[in-house]
Design a protein around this motif. Structure first.
Motif, PDB file in Angstrom:
ATOM      1  N   ALA A 144      -7.547  -2.309  19.218  1.00  0.00           N
ATOM      2  CA  ALA A 144      -6.731  -1.575  18.240  1.00  0.00           C
ATOM      3  C   ALA A 144      -6.786  -0.076  18.502  1.00  0.00           C
ATOM      4  O   ALA A 144      -5.763   0.618  18.434  1.00  0.00           O
ATOM      5  CB  ALA A 144      -7.208  -1.888  16.824  1.00  0.00           C
ATOM      6  N   LEU A 145      -7.963   0.443  18.833  1.00  0.00           N
ATOM      7  CA  LEU A 145      -8.105   1.877  19.101  1.00  0.00           C
ATOM      8  C   LEU A 145      -7.451   2.278  20.416  1.00  0.00           C
ATOM      9  O   LEU A 145      -6.841   3.349  20.522  1.00  0.00           O
ATOM     10  CB  LEU A 145      -9.596   2.261  19.116  1.00  0.00           C
ATOM     11  N   GLU A 146      -7.581   1.411  21.418  1.00  0.00           N
ATOM     12  CA  GLU A 146      -7.024   1.744  22.735  1.00  0.00           C
ATOM     13  C   GLU A 146      -5.500   1.679  22.736  1.00  0.00           C
ATOM     14  O   GLU A 146      -4.825   2.583  23.239  1.00  0.00           O
ATOM     15  CB  GLU A 146      -7.585   0.791  23.792  1.00  0.00           C
ATOM     16  N   HIS A 147      -4.937   0.613  22.179  1.00  0.00           N
ATOM     17  CA  HIS A 147      -3.485   0.408  22.247  1.00  0.00           C
ATOM     18  C   HIS A 147      -2.746   0.963  21.031  1.00  0.00           C
ATOM     19  O   HIS A 147      -1.518   0.998  21.016  1.00  0.00           O
ATOM     20  CB  HIS A 147      -3.186  -1.081  22.429  1.00  0.00           C
ATOM     21  N   ARG A 148      -3.492   1.349  20.012  1.00  0.00           N
ATOM     22  CA  ARG A 148      -2.950   2.048  18.836  1.00  0.00           C
ATOM     23  C   ARG A 148      -1.867   1.258  18.118  1.00  0.00           C
ATOM     24  O   ARG A 148      -0.828   1.786  17.733  1.00  0.00           O
ATOM     25  CB  ARG A 148      -2.421   3.437  19.232  1.00  0.00           C
ATOM     26  N   HIS A 149      -2.121  -0.025  17.964  1.00  0.00           N
ATOM     27  CA  HIS A 149      -1.233  -0.855  17.146  1.00  0.00           C
ATOM     28  C   HIS A 149      -2.050  -2.038  16.630  1.00  0.00           C
ATOM     29  O   HIS A 149      -3.138  -2.332  17.146  1.00  0.00           O
ATOM     30  CB  HIS A 149      -0.005  -1.315  17.942  1.00  0.00           C
ATOM     31  N   PRO A 150      -1.547  -2.753  15.621  1.00  0.00           N
ATOM     32  CA  PRO A 150      -2.292  -3.899  15.085  1.00  0.00           C
ATOM     33  C   PRO A 150      -2.517  -4.986  16.143  1.00  0.00           C
ATOM     34  O   PRO A 150      -1.657  -5.242  16.992  1.00  0.00           O
ATOM     35  CB  PRO A 150      -1.385  -4.409  13.958  1.00  0.00           C
ATOM     36  N   VAL A 151      -3.683  -5.610  16.060  1.00  0.00           N
ATOM     37  CA  VAL A 151      -4.097  -6.611  17.062  1.00  0.00           C
ATOM     38  C   VAL A 151      -4.693  -7.816  16.331  1.00  0.00           C
ATOM     39  O   VAL A 151      -5.392  -7.656  15.319  1.00  0.00           O
ATOM     40  CB  VAL A 151      -5.151  -6.021  18.021  1.00  0.00           C
ATOM     41  N   SER A 152      -4.407  -9.027  16.860  1.00  0.00           N
ATOM     42  CA  SER A 152      -5.070 -10.236  16.342  1.00  0.00           C
ATOM     43  C   SER A 152      -5.707 -10.982  17.507  1.00  0.00           C
ATOM     44  O   SER A 152      -5.097 -11.128  18.576  1.00  0.00           O
ATOM     45  CB  SER A 152      -4.084 -11.133  15.593  1.00  0.00           C
ATOM     46  N   LEU A 153      -6.948 -11.449  17.315  1.00  0.00           N
ATOM     47  CA  LEU A 153      -7.659 -12.274  18.296  1.00  0.00           C
ATOM     48  C   LEU A 153      -8.047 -13.562  17.584  1.00  0.00           C
ATOM     49  O   LEU A 153      -8.914 -13.559  16.700  1.00  0.00           O
ATOM     50  CB  LEU A 153      -8.902 -11.551  18.822  1.00  0.00           C
ATOM     51  N   ILE A 154      -7.394 -14.658  17.983  1.00  0.00           N
ATOM     52  CA  ILE A 154      -7.615 -15.935  17.307  1.00  0.00           C
ATOM     53  C   ILE A 154      -8.335 -16.882  18.266  1.00  0.00           C
ATOM     54  O   ILE A 154      -7.804 -17.232  19.340  1.00  0.00           O
ATOM     55  CB  ILE A 154      -6.288 -16.580  16.859  1.00  0.00           C
TER      56      ILE A 154
ATOM     57  N   ASN B 275      -4.197 -16.906   9.599  1.00  0.00           N
ATOM     58  CA  ASN B 275      -2.788 -16.936   9.205  1.00  0.00           C
ATOM     59  C   ASN B 275      -2.160 -15.633   9.680  1.00  0.00           C
ATOM     60  O   ASN B 275      -2.708 -14.547   9.441  1.00  0.00           O
ATOM     61  CB  ASN B 275      -2.670 -17.041   7.677  1.00  0.00           C
ATOM     62  N   PRO B 276      -1.017 -15.711  10.371  1.00  0.00           N
ATOM     63  CA  PRO B 276      -0.368 -14.480  10.865  1.00  0.00           C
ATOM     64  C   PRO B 276      -0.067 -13.461   9.755  1.00  0.00           C
ATOM     65  O   PRO B 276       0.047 -12.267  10.015  1.00  0.00           O
ATOM     66  CB  PRO B 276       0.929 -14.997  11.502  1.00  0.00           C
ATOM     67  N   LEU B 277       0.052 -13.953   8.518  1.00  0.00           N
ATOM     68  CA  LEU B 277       0.357 -13.037   7.413  1.00  0.00           C
ATOM     69  C   LEU B 277      -0.787 -12.041   7.152  1.00  0.00           C
ATOM     70  O   LEU B 277      -0.571 -10.974   6.581  1.00  0.00           O
ATOM     71  CB  LEU B 277       0.642 -13.831   6.132  1.00  0.00           C
ATOM     72  N   TYR B 278      -2.004 -12.409   7.586  1.00  0.00           N
ATOM     73  CA  TYR B 278      -3.129 -11.495   7.380  1.00  0.00           C
ATOM     74  C   TYR B 278      -2.941 -10.195   8.154  1.00  0.00           C
ATOM     75  O   TYR B 278      -3.322  -9.116   7.711  1.00  0.00           O
ATOM     76  CB  TYR B 278      -4.455 -12.157   7.795  1.00  0.00           C
ATOM     77  N   LEU B 279      -2.333 -10.285   9.341  1.00  0.00           N
ATOM     78  CA  LEU B 279      -2.097  -9.077  10.125  1.00  0.00           C
ATOM     79  C   LEU B 279      -1.046  -8.206   9.433  1.00  0.00           C
ATOM     80  O   LEU B 279      -1.165  -6.980   9.405  1.00  0.00           O
ATOM     81  CB  LEU B 279      -1.635  -9.453  11.544  1.00  0.00           C
TER      82      LEU B 279
ATOM     83  N   SER C  36      -1.699  -4.509   7.947  1.00  0.00           N
ATOM     84  CA  SER C  36      -0.831  -3.381   8.315  1.00  0.00           C
ATOM     85  C   SER C  36      -0.345  -2.639   7.075  1.00  0.00           C
ATOM     86  O   SER C  36      -0.257  -1.405   7.063  1.00  0.00           O
ATOM     87  CB  SER C  36       0.364  -3.872   9.147  1.00  0.00           C
ATOM     88  N   GLN C  37      -0.024  -3.409   6.012  1.00  0.00           N
ATOM     89  CA  GLN C  37       0.406  -2.785   4.761  1.00  0.00           C
ATOM     90  C   GLN C  37      -0.722  -1.983   4.126  1.00  0.00           C
ATOM     91  O   GLN C  37      -0.502  -0.893   3.577  1.00  0.00           O
ATOM     92  CB  GLN C  37       0.921  -3.854   3.794  1.00  0.00           C
ATOM     93  N   VAL C  38      -1.933  -2.501   4.186  1.00  0.00           N
ATOM     94  CA  VAL C  38      -3.098  -1.774   3.665  1.00  0.00           C
ATOM     95  C   VAL C  38      -3.288  -0.470   4.431  1.00  0.00           C
ATOM     96  O   VAL C  38      -3.538   0.593   3.841  1.00  0.00           O
ATOM     97  CB  VAL C  38      -4.367  -2.645   3.747  1.00  0.00           C
ATOM     98  N   VAL C  39      -3.160  -0.539   5.757  1.00  0.00           N
ATOM     99  CA  VAL C  39      -3.315   0.671   6.578  1.00  0.00           C
ATOM    100  C   VAL C  39      -2.230   1.695   6.251  1.00  0.00           C
ATOM    101  O   VAL C  39      -2.505   2.905   6.195  1.00  0.00           O
ATOM    102  CB  VAL C  39      -3.296   0.304   8.079  1.00  0.00           C
ATOM    103  N   ASP C  40      -0.999   1.232   6.014  1.00  0.00           N
ATOM    104  CA  ASP C  40       0.076   2.161   5.604  1.00  0.00           C
ATOM    105  C   ASP C  40      -0.313   2.894   4.322  1.00  0.00           C
ATOM    106  O   ASP C  40      -0.093   4.111   4.193  1.00  0.00           O
ATOM    107  CB  ASP C  40       1.384   1.391   5.389  1.00  0.00           C
ATOM    108  N   SER C  41      -0.862   2.157   3.358  1.00  0.00           N
ATOM    109  CA  SER C  41      -1.295   2.770   2.093  1.00  0.00           C
ATOM    110  C   SER C  41      -2.420   3.771   2.334  1.00  0.00           C
ATOM    111  O   SER C  41      -2.440   4.851   1.735  1.00  0.00           O
ATOM    112  CB  SER C  41      -1.763   1.688   1.113  1.00  0.00           C
ATOM    113  N   ILE C  42      -3.344   3.406   3.213  1.00  0.00           N
ATOM    114  CA  ILE C  42      -4.455   4.310   3.547  1.00  0.00           C
ATOM    115  C   ILE C  42      -3.921   5.606   4.158  1.00  0.00           C
ATOM    116  O   ILE C  42      -4.328   6.710   3.763  1.00  0.00           O
ATOM    117  CB  ILE C  42      -5.438   3.621   4.526  1.00  0.00           C
ATOM    118  N   GLU C  43      -2.996   5.472   5.105  1.00  0.00           N
ATOM    119  CA  GLU C  43      -2.452   6.654   5.787  1.00  0.00           C
ATOM    120  C   GLU C  43      -1.675   7.551   4.827  1.00  0.00           C
ATOM    121  O   GLU C  43      -1.762   8.784   4.913  1.00  0.00           O
ATOM    122  CB  GLU C  43      -1.563   6.214   6.948  1.00  0.00           C
ATOM    123  N   ARG C  44      -0.906   6.966   3.902  1.00  0.00           N
ATOM    124  CA  ARG C  44      -0.166   7.777   2.938  1.00  0.00           C
ATOM    125  C   ARG C  44      -1.123   8.548   2.022  1.00  0.00           C
ATOM    126  O   ARG C  44      -0.911   9.728   1.737  1.00  0.00           O
ATOM    127  CB  ARG C  44       0.763   6.892   2.102  1.00  0.00           C
TER     128      ARG C  44
END
Length: 533
Positions: free
Chosen positions: A116-126, A167-171, A175-183
């Protein structure tokens, strides 16, 4: 349908393989912050962590019943927080993962924090997206967060859970939580900038600023307001402005009736005993048409008012001087002629004793009139200056030596104190005559009962202060207000020219005179002379 593994995960797993990592061996972080380093790093991230923690806790509450662990890292990959399911937390701690651990691809293999830090976008490892087999039974989701105004990477928020709950919805949710954090972080950052700018403006302005909330509680009291009022910020902040006798009623009308005030002249005495004259403005503060507070400012005009009064008095003295010169010359000639003829008549053998008495009485009154005319002329006539650079000690001692006999004659004791090290340029003759007049008035006010004439010379705030106090008959407020007016005197035979000369001298030297008097209690003169006048 089988989903194709993202290329960056495939690349990371290939790196692990080429680096010789054994997928069947638990890969633990190899670098751990010391207690001091961890405390220092968490302190630098304190505000960021408080925001991320707030939204992470909301996420945990919304997923109550689901065994998840939320971790927060900084921008380098150091683990700063772990919150959530206690069983998962104990498990990862058994793997050597704890607060202060550094996640890198070289040490811990394929992991959501590093990706996530290297590629700077949300990541999932299942499951098998992980390189190491001990992580094949878990699902991990991670997302970086930034200061969005400058694309400044701050860290990552990651979720770990058993694979059966994936569940893919967790990502999407993360992402929505991170948007709230950034705002929220951006809002706080902008508020901090506004606060700093506000403090700079409040500290640099030459006006005293007072800000209250909607209830009248003082929330801001700047440095210049402290200077004007001589009150400390600590004693004012948090207190109701309504308690202020000076401005409380203004603020109440602003907050309750939404009134505005401009250029209200206020006069008060600060804690140093100095009289302060200000222009005061006040108005409501609105948010969406609702009053949320009040703003008030003081503009100190004390120096301007004092300068204006000195100029007015100086102009008046100049007019009096010119009138004195013209009138005195016109009066002196007939006085001289009349006095001469009366002296000749007084020598005549044909004048009896009773008539001589009338003539002598007339001559006495003419002599008194001559003295008044001479005083007028001395006031009008430009005097030769005798400028000296002095702390006034020599001048005061000269006056003391002259006036001691006069004081003794009226049963008055001189109480003299000198504590001044400041020097300035003075017209010695004028200053000495000014002091003689004040000494004389003070002594004569105690002539019937005797008393003490107190004379103090000291320095205060870059000025020389001359303090002369008597315990004589005193004056009313009206009499004090007319001090220095031409022809006005509280003495039966006084002309007012002595005090006129005192005020004229003090104003010429850029000073001011304060008079405090009470009937039958005495009078105090305080002369303030600036050393740089």
């Amino acid at each position: 349908m089988e989903h194709k593994e993202p290329h960056y995960i495939t690349k990371s797993k290939l790196f692990c393989k080429e680096s010789g990592m054994d997928p069947n061996v638990i890969a633990s972080p190899k670098k751990l912050l010391s207690g001091h380093e961890m405390e220092k790093r968490r302190h630098s991230y304190n505000e960021i962590l408080s925001v991320v923690r707030f939204f992470s806790n909301k996420l945990l509450k919304s997923l109550k019943g689901t065994p998840i662990l939320i971790s927060i890292s900084d921008s380098e990959g150091y683990l700063l927080e772990m919150e959530g399911d206690k069983t998962i937390k104990r498990t990862v701690e058994d793997f050597g993962i704890k607060k202060g651990s550094l996640f890198t691809e070289e040490d811990t293999g394929t992991n959501v924090i590093s990706l996530a830090l290297e590629h700077r976008h949300p990541v999932s490892l299942i499951g098998e997206n992980h390189y190491h087999t001990f992580l094949h039974e878990v699902a991990c989701y991670g997302a970086p967060f930034y200061y969005t105004d400058e694309d400044n990477l701050l860290g990552s928020v990651c979720i770990m859970m058993p694979i059966q709950f994936q569940n893919p919805l967790y990502l999407t949710m993360l992402s929505q939580v991170v948007d709230s954090i950034e705002r929220e972080l951006l809002l706080r950052k902008q508020n901090d900038k506004l606060y700093i700018m506000n403090q700079i403006m409040l500290s640099r302005t030459k006006n005293g600023i007072i800000i209250t909330d909607e209830h009248g509680v003082t929330t801001e009291f700047n440095e210049f307001a402290e200077k004007i009022s001589n009150l400390s910020k600590e004693t004012v902040i948090g207190q109701s402005i309504y308690k202020s006798e000076l401005t409380g009623h203004f603020f109440k009308k602003v907050l309750v009736k939404e009134e505005k005030f401009e250029n209200q002249e206020l006069t008060f005495i600060n804690q140093d005993g100095d009289q302060i004259i200000c222009l005061f403005d006040a108005q409501p503060i609105y948010r969406e048409n609702t009053v949320i507070g009040a703003f008030g400012q003081f503009r100190d005009i004390t120096d301007n008012v004092n300068t204006r009064e000195r100029l007015f008095q100086s102009d008046r003295l100049n007019v009096i001087s010119e009138l004195s010169a013209s009138v005195s010359h016109e009066i002196r000639n007939p006085l001289t002629v009349t006095s001469g003829f009366l002296q000749l008549l007084n020598r005549s053998p044909n004048v009896d004793v009773k008539e001589k008495g009338y003539i002598e009485l007339s001559l006495q009154e003419l002599n008194r009139a001559e003295k008044i005319v001479s005083n007028f002329l001395s006031l009008a006539k430009p005097q030769a200056q005798n400028m000296v650079y002095s702390n006034l000690k020599a001048e005061i001692e000269y006056v003391n030596n002259i006036m001691i006999a006069y004081a003794n004659l009226h049963q008055v004791t001189l109480d003299f104190h000198f504590k001044n090290g400041l020097c300035s340029n003075f017209d010695q003759n004028q200053i000495q005559q000014c002091l003689i007049n004040l000494y004389k008035n003070g002594i004569e006010s105690m002539s019937e009962t005797g008393g003490i004439l107190t004379v103090h010379i000291k320095e205060h705030k870059g000025n020389i202060i001359i303090y002369i106090k008597d315990s004589g008959v005193g004056m009313t407020k009206e009499e004090v207000s007319r001090m220095g007016d031409p022809y006005y005197s509280t003495k039966e035979e006084g002309t007012g020219l002595g005090m006129l000369m005192v005020y004229s001298t003090v104003y010429k030297h850029g000073g001011k005179i304060d008079v405090d008097s009470e009937k039958d209690r005495g009078t105090t003169f305080q002369i303030t002379l600036p050393v740089d006048a």
